[in-house]
Design an enzyme around this catalytic site. Structure first.
Site, PDB file in Angstrom:
ATOM      1  N   ARG A  85       0.854  -1.202   0.000  1.00  0.00           N
ATOM      2  CA  ARG A  85       0.000   0.000   0.000  1.00  0.00           C
ATOM      3  C   ARG A  85       0.879   1.237   0.000  1.00  0.00           C
ATOM      4  O   ARG A  85       0.605   2.216  -0.666  1.00  0.00           O
ATOM      5  CB  ARG A  85      -0.967   0.000   1.201  1.00  0.00           C
ATOM      6  CG  ARG A  85      -1.695   1.333   1.336  1.00  0.00           C
ATOM      7  CD  ARG A  85      -2.966   1.302   2.179  1.00  0.00           C
ATOM      8  NE  ARG A  85      -2.940   0.433   3.333  1.00  0.00           N
ATOM      9  CZ  ARG A  85      -2.224   0.653   4.447  1.00  0.00           C
ATOM     10  NH1 ARG A  85      -1.505   1.747   4.575  1.00  0.00           N
ATOM     11  NH2 ARG A  85      -2.256  -0.222   5.440  1.00  0.00           N
ATOM     12  N   ASP A 107      -7.601  18.517 -14.713  1.00  0.00           N
ATOM     13  CA  ASP A 107      -7.872  17.144 -15.149  1.00  0.00           C
ATOM     14  C   ASP A 107      -7.443  17.068 -16.616  1.00  0.00           C
ATOM     15  O   ASP A 107      -8.108  17.610 -17.504  1.00  0.00           O
ATOM     16  CB  ASP A 107      -9.369  16.845 -14.976  1.00  0.00           C
ATOM     17  CG  ASP A 107      -9.750  15.442 -15.424  1.00  0.00           C
ATOM     18  OD1 ASP A 107      -9.008  14.835 -16.219  1.00  0.00           O
ATOM     19  OD2 ASP A 107     -10.814  14.961 -14.989  1.00  0.00           O
ATOM     20  N   LYS A 127      -8.139   6.012 -19.387  1.00  0.00           N
ATOM     21  CA  LYS A 127      -8.479   6.500 -20.719  1.00  0.00           C
ATOM     22  C   LYS A 127      -7.269   6.403 -21.647  1.00  0.00           C
ATOM     23  O   LYS A 127      -6.774   5.334 -21.885  1.00  0.00           O
ATOM     24  CB  LYS A 127      -9.037   7.914 -20.599  1.00  0.00           C
ATOM     25  CG  LYS A 127     -10.095   8.075 -19.481  1.00  0.00           C
ATOM     26  CD  LYS A 127     -11.342   7.248 -19.686  1.00  0.00           C
ATOM     27  CE  LYS A 127     -12.249   7.172 -18.465  1.00  0.00           C
ATOM     28  NZ  LYS A 127     -12.568   8.430 -17.811  1.00  0.00           N
TER      29      LYS A 127
END
Ligand SMILES: *Cc1c(COP(=O)(O)O)cnc(C)c1O
Length: 398
Positions: free
Chosen positions: A67, A193, A218
């Site tokens: 993690r 973004d 994407k």
């Protein structure tokens, strides 16, 4: 924050990142990556492990628990930082968890100024969750910088926007906005973004942004086979804060996911050129079609911010939207009549997709000021043969 993770034998996995002389295409393939020091494997291994052996208590080779850090993830983070021209990269389980990290670092009473056309899930997170925790949000169209300046408040800590926007492909002049924010005290953070443009088309940090956010799902992944997110920044304190949250909240990507995004970024520049060439051809075709009311594509001559697009972006990208004269009914018909364009949410993969934002990706904006026209059709133009794509759009419009 500890030193950047180091590979076994002390070989710095981030070494290539510092070679900023390399051009974009070279960085895409090499930044953060080098043959594995243990085996010579040319591709970055998928370090599918949760924990790491310690030689003595507390004595590690830079990794204790996945993690907190994982070598495959470190390679991807270095690669993405290099592509955006930033000093630090952090990756997350999704684009939304990257966004969530930036919002989580704010405090109740802080004001966030948000672009009036943003990804539906971004609006949903801000409006349905963070408002409940005492953050204030206002939405403005950053195409109008005067209106944006007027909407800033003394407690504005963050400006969050997309350029080009989703789904209307509107632009914000990032250099002008950053200059405007720099005059304010305290200066709000500017977060962009950059999912639609990718660092190949536009690099917000160089234009004055503080934070770049990505849905690596994407174009960066590029093959519709992974969900992930990233934050890239230059400021060490900001990196430390977000790295703390990445570890504390734990929305980290797995090593396999990191490997897939790393594979994707190697071909980003080649794919983006073809996405844009195909999208530009489809934009021209649609603009000349008798049933099309309007099109939205940054480099098309009909786009009101074309000059800014050409100044700020390398090409027009692979996303375009259009509205039909027949409205929503006609839009639904077209979306269901294509053969090669698959009716699906998401974008940025090699295959072409078609969708109706108002009924699909942006359904959470219904009834809000961010509502999308029900007749808008959005295309994610893939890298198939352009003649086949044109023929498909033409037959669907019949
Ligand atoms: C998809 C998308 C997101 C959300 O990313 P996920 O990886 O789906 O969590 C955010 N912004 C934009 C512009 C997107 O297209």
């Amino acid at each position: 924050m500890a030193a950047l993770p180091r590979m076994p034998d002390g070989i710095d996995y981030n070494q290539r990142m510092s070679n900023s002389k390399d051009k974009f295409e070279t960085r895409a393939i090499h930044a953060g990556q080098q043959p594995d020091p243990n085996t010579g494997a040319v591709m970055t291994p998928i370090y599918q492990t949760s924990t790491y052996a310690q030689e003595k208590v507390g004595e590690t080779k830079g990794y204790e628990y996945s993690r907190t850090g994982n070598p495959t993830r470190a390679a991807l983070e270095a690669n993405l930082a290099a592509l955006e021209g930033g000093a630090y990269g952090l990756t997350f389980a999704s684009g939304m968890s990257a966004t969530d990290t930036v919002l989580r670092a704010l405090s109740p009473g802080d004001h966030v100024l948000v672009g009036g056309d943003v990804y539906g899930g971004t609006f949903r997170l801000f409006d349905k969750e963070y408002r409940r925790f005492g953050l204030e949000f206002d939405y403005v169209d950053f195409a109008d910088l005067e209106a944006a300046a007027a909407a800033l408040k003394p407690n504005t800590k963050l400006v969050w926007l997309e350029t080009p926007t989703n789904p209307y492909l509107g632009l914000a002049d990032l250099a002008a906005l950053a200059a405007l924010l720099a005059l304010r005290d305290p200066k709000p953070l500017l977060a962009v973004d950059n999912t639609f443009a990718t660092p190949y088309l536009q690099q917000p940090l160089a234009l004055g942004a503080d934070i770049v956010q990505h849905s690596t799902t994407k174009y960066l992944g590029g093959h519709s086979d992974v969900v992930g997110g990233a934050l890239i920044m230059n400021d060490a304190a900001l990196h430390e804060r977000y790295a703390f949250l990445q570890n504390a909240a734990g929305a980290v990507p797995g090593p396999m996911d990191c490997f897939l995004v790393l594979r994707g970024t190697k071909t980003l520049h080649v794919r983006m050129d073809r996405h844009a060439a195909n999208a530009a051809a489809i934009a021209d075709f649609l603009a000349g079609h008798s049933q099309v009311e309007s099109i939205y594509y940054p480099f098309h001559e009909s786009h009101p911010q074309r000059e800014l697009a050409q100044r700020q972006m390398r090409n027009g990208g692979g996303m375009l939207s259009f509205e039909l004269k027949g409205g929503a009914a006609a839009a639904h018909k077209v979306a269901e009549a294509t053969r090669l364009f698959t009716l699906a949410e998401s974008l940025g993969g090699v295959e072409s997709l078609i969708e109706i934002p108002a009924a699909m990706t942006h359904i959470s904006t219904a009834g809000s000021p961010l509502e999308v026209s029900p007749g808008l059709v959005r295309l994610s133009v893939g890298i198939e043969n352009v003649d086949d794509l044109l023929e498909d759009v033409e037959q669907a419009l019949k």
